[in-house]
Design an enzyme around this catalytic site. Structure first.
Site, PDB file in Angstrom:
ATOM      1  N   GLU A 123      -4.909   9.523   2.410  1.00  0.00           N
ATOM      2  CA  GLU A 123      -3.693   9.381   1.617  1.00  0.00           C
ATOM      3  C   GLU A 123      -3.153   7.982   1.877  1.00  0.00           C
ATOM      4  O   GLU A 123      -3.225   7.484   2.987  1.00  0.00           O
ATOM      5  CB  GLU A 123      -2.614  10.400   2.017  1.00  0.00           C
ATOM      6  CG  GLU A 123      -2.917  11.824   1.653  1.00  0.00           C
ATOM      7  CD  GLU A 123      -3.684  12.572   2.735  1.00  0.00           C
ATOM      8  OE1 GLU A 123      -4.213  13.662   2.448  1.00  0.00           O
ATOM      9  OE2 GLU A 123      -3.783  12.062   3.877  1.00  0.00           O
ATOM     10  N   TYR A 134      -9.307  -0.185  -0.257  1.00  0.00           N
ATOM     11  CA  TYR A 134     -10.082   1.046  -0.386  1.00  0.00           C
ATOM     12  C   TYR A 134     -10.946   1.024  -1.642  1.00  0.00           C
ATOM     13  O   TYR A 134     -12.097   1.473  -1.620  1.00  0.00           O
ATOM     14  CB  TYR A 134      -9.152   2.265  -0.369  1.00  0.00           C
ATOM     15  CG  TYR A 134      -8.412   2.431   0.945  1.00  0.00           C
ATOM     16  CD1 TYR A 134      -9.097   2.430   2.154  1.00  0.00           C
ATOM     17  CD2 TYR A 134      -7.032   2.573   0.975  1.00  0.00           C
ATOM     18  CE1 TYR A 134      -8.424   2.577   3.356  1.00  0.00           C
ATOM     19  CE2 TYR A 134      -6.346   2.723   2.180  1.00  0.00           C
ATOM     20  CZ  TYR A 134      -7.055   2.714   3.364  1.00  0.00           C
ATOM     21  OH  TYR A 134      -6.392   2.851   4.561  1.00  0.00           O
TER      22      TYR A 134
END
Length: 191
Positions: free
Chosen positions: A111, A123
């Site tokens: 998250e 990411y």
């Protein structure tokens, strides 16, 4: 140009004070000493630290994931603010994913604050995709979290990508005068 060696190694309870110092610098005290102690002592937790070459105790970054069935759930990834934009986050994320692959895990998830575009971009460079949103996830300001997902960690294509990412990480670090050194203990082995 001479490169400075960054050392990545598994952390243990001897590193608690360094973890708390880094947590304060990055998150203003997000986790407690008890929280870090639980993480370090959990057999399902893989906690890495990134150490400065000029100090055996100065922790520049940290990253952790939990092994849950065949999944690597990344719980924290942080680099000291003084060392942002030098490739250290990439080095930590690469190392976490390498360990997950070595442990035969098949996917990774995490998250991230919906507003944290720098982290989201990192990411995405590693292949993570947005899988969902957790509304009001963060207690401090009720901000939403994006759920990011990366599957196929054991697929030949990802393993090849991981090798390419290693070269990319090393090149990025070299531009900031760093060289990545893995500690004496292989990263696939936790003490």
């Amino acid at each position: 140009m001479s490169l400075l060696d960054l050392r990545i190694q598994f952390l243990n309870t001897e590193h608690l004070s360094a973890l708390l110092d880094l947590d304060r610098a990055c998150f203003n005290g997000l986790w407690t000493m008890e929280g870090y102690k639980r993480e370090l002592e959990s057999p399902n937790s893989h906690f890495l630290g990134l150490f400065a070459p000029f100090s055996s105790t100065e922790l520049l970054g940290m990253g952790c994931f939990w092994s849950i069935l065949e999944e690597a759930h990344i719980t924290i990834l942080a680099v000291h603010p003084q060392y942002h934009h030098q490739g250290l986050g990439q080095a930590l994320l690469y190392s976490l994913l390498q360990i997950a692959c070595d442990r035969n895990l098949e996917r990774a998830t995490l998250e991230v604050r919906a507003s944290n575009q720098v982290a989201i971009s990192l990411y995405q460079k590693f292949g993570f995709k947005t899988a969902g949103r957790r509304r009001g996830y963060y207690r401090d300001n009720s901000e939403d979290a994006l759920v990011l997902w990366l599957s196929g960690l054991q697929e030949p294509q990802f393993l090849s990508t991981l090798k390419d990412l290693h070269a990319t990480v090393c090149d990025r670090l070299a531009k900031s005068s760093w060289s990545l050194v893995i500690s004496d203990q292989p990263l696939g082995e936790k003490s």
